[in-house]
Design a protein around this motif. Structure first.
Motif, mmCIF file in Angstrom:
data_model
loop_
_atom_site.group_PDB
_atom_site.id
_atom_site.type_symbol
_atom_site.label_atom_id
_atom_site.label_comp_id
_atom_site.label_asym_id
_atom_site.label_seq_id
_atom_site.Cartn_x
_atom_site.Cartn_y
_atom_site.Cartn_z
ATOM 1 N N ARG A 20 45.093 -60.653 -12.644
ATOM 2 C CA ARG A 20 46.535 -60.396 -12.581
ATOM 3 C C ARG A 20 47.155 -60.817 -11.256
ATOM 4 N N GLY A 21 46.317 -61.222 -10.297
ATOM 5 C CA GLY A 21 46.818 -61.658 -9.000
ATOM 6 C C GLY A 21 47.148 -60.529 -8.046
ATOM 7 N N VAL A 22 46.673 -59.321 -8.353
ATOM 8 C CA VAL A 22 46.962 -58.159 -7.510
ATOM 9 C C VAL A 22 45.981 -58.065 -6.346
ATOM 10 N N PHE A 23 44.708 -58.294 -6.598
ATOM 11 C CA PHE A 23 43.689 -58.164 -5.566
ATOM 12 C C PHE A 23 43.361 -59.531 -4.970
ATOM 13 N N LEU A 24 43.227 -59.551 -3.631
ATOM 14 C CA LEU A 24 42.900 -60.780 -2.908
ATOM 15 C C LEU A 24 41.470 -60.773 -2.387
ATOM 16 N N ALA A 25 40.952 -59.601 -2.063
ATOM 17 C CA ALA A 25 39.581 -59.468 -1.537
ATOM 18 C C ALA A 25 39.141 -58.025 -1.737
ATOM 19 N N SER A 26 37.825 -57.835 -1.879
ATOM 20 C CA SER A 26 37.299 -56.473 -2.021
ATOM 21 C C SER A 26 35.813 -56.465 -1.684
ATOM 22 N N GLY A 27 35.310 -55.283 -1.378
ATOM 23 C CA GLY A 27 33.883 -55.145 -1.123
ATOM 24 C C GLY A 27 33.511 -53.758 -0.646
ATOM 25 N N ARG A 28 32.222 -53.528 -0.588
ATOM 26 C CA ARG A 28 31.671 -52.244 -0.138
ATOM 27 C C ARG A 28 31.805 -52.107 1.366
ATOM 28 N N LYS A 29 31.957 -50.870 1.808
ATOM 29 C CA LYS A 29 31.883 -50.602 3.240
ATOM 30 C C LYS A 29 30.409 -50.516 3.625
ATOM 31 N N ASN A 30 30.143 -50.706 4.894
ATOM 32 C CA ASN A 30 28.789 -50.583 5.423
ATOM 33 C C ASN A 30 28.829 -49.595 6.568
ATOM 34 N N PRO A 31 28.252 -48.406 6.442
ATOM 35 C CA PRO A 31 27.376 -47.962 5.367
ATOM 36 C C PRO A 31 28.138 -47.762 4.058
ATOM 37 N N ARG A 32 27.397 -47.713 2.966
ATOM 38 C CA ARG A 32 27.983 -47.654 1.628
ATOM 39 C C ARG A 32 28.510 -46.241 1.325
ATOM 40 N N ASP A 33 29.691 -45.979 1.841
ATOM 41 C CA ASP A 33 30.341 -44.696 1.553
ATOM 42 C C ASP A 33 31.712 -44.911 0.919
ATOM 43 N N GLY A 34 31.950 -46.136 0.452
ATOM 44 C CA GLY A 34 33.215 -46.475 -0.178
ATOM 45 C C GLY A 34 33.411 -47.975 -0.164
ATOM 46 N N GLY A 35 34.674 -48.393 -0.204
ATOM 47 C CA GLY A 35 34.982 -49.812 -0.224
ATOM 48 C C GLY A 35 36.368 -50.080 0.326
ATOM 49 N N VAL A 36 36.717 -51.357 0.370
ATOM 50 C CA VAL A 36 38.023 -51.792 0.857
ATOM 51 C C VAL A 36 38.523 -52.885 -0.081
ATOM 52 N N ILE A 37 39.826 -52.825 -0.391
ATOM 53 C CA ILE A 37 40.475 -53.838 -1.215
ATOM 54 C C ILE A 37 41.744 -54.286 -0.496
ATOM 55 N N ILE A 38 41.993 -55.580 -0.462
ATOM 56 C CA ILE A 38 43.260 -56.126 0.016
ATOM 57 C C ILE A 38 44.055 -56.489 -1.237
ATOM 58 N N ALA A 39 45.279 -55.971 -1.330
ATOM 59 C CA ALA A 39 46.059 -56.135 -2.556
ATOM 60 C C ALA A 39 47.507 -56.492 -2.257
ATOM 61 N N VAL A 40 48.165 -57.064 -3.261
ATOM 62 C CA VAL A 40 49.599 -57.352 -3.189
ATOM 63 C C VAL A 40 50.251 -56.809 -4.457
ATOM 64 N N ALA A 41 51.443 -56.268 -4.288
ATOM 65 C CA ALA A 41 52.217 -55.764 -5.422
ATOM 66 C C ALA A 41 53.645 -55.582 -4.965
ATOM 67 N N GLY A 42 54.533 -55.386 -5.912
ATOM 68 C CA GLY A 42 55.940 -55.237 -5.591
ATOM 69 C C GLY A 42 56.263 -54.047 -4.723
ATOM 70 N N ASP A 43 55.539 -52.959 -4.928
ATOM 71 C CA ASP A 43 55.799 -51.764 -4.127
ATOM 72 C C ASP A 43 54.622 -50.800 -4.188
ATOM 73 N N ARG A 44 54.697 -49.785 -3.366
ATOM 74 C CA ARG A 44 53.618 -48.800 -3.250
ATOM 75 C C ARG A 44 53.396 -48.051 -4.567
ATOM 76 N N ALA A 45 54.483 -47.750 -5.269
ATOM 77 C CA ALA A 45 54.354 -47.024 -6.538
ATOM 78 C C ALA A 45 53.475 -47.800 -7.512
#
Length: 97
Positions: free
Chosen positions: A32-57
């Protein structure tokens, strides 16, 4: 642009039971073109996503549909920022104040 930080709220074995559904959901957001990059955090306690969208909602609506969220194994921290400088490959997402 948004930085989405996932923090696991359950043990990794519980996270792993939902991982396949989470990856399928990620793939949908990339299509859908919303996510640009993503991956696990190190140590593996979560992750990070870079995203684009019209607004926070809209971003909050999208993250609420993450199988990790619906299964109760992660929480999101959403940070919105204005990308005034980008690498050439991300020029389409550059914003002005």
């Amino acid at each position: 642009m948004f930085v989405l930080e996932l923090t696991y709220t359950a043990p990794l074995d519980a996270v792993d039971t939902v991982l396949e559904a989470h990856v399928a959901w990620l793939d949908e957001q990339y299509e859908r073109g919303v996510f640009l990059a993503s991956g696990r955090k190190n140590p593996r306690d979560g992750g990070v996503i870079i995203a684009v969208a019209g607004d926070r909602a809209r971003i909050e609506e999208i993250t609420a549909g993450d199988p990790f969220v619906t299964a109760g194994v992660c929480a999101y921290r959403v940070t919105e920022f204005v990308a005034t400088k980008t690498a050439p490959a991300l020029e389409a997402y550059r914003e002005t104040l």
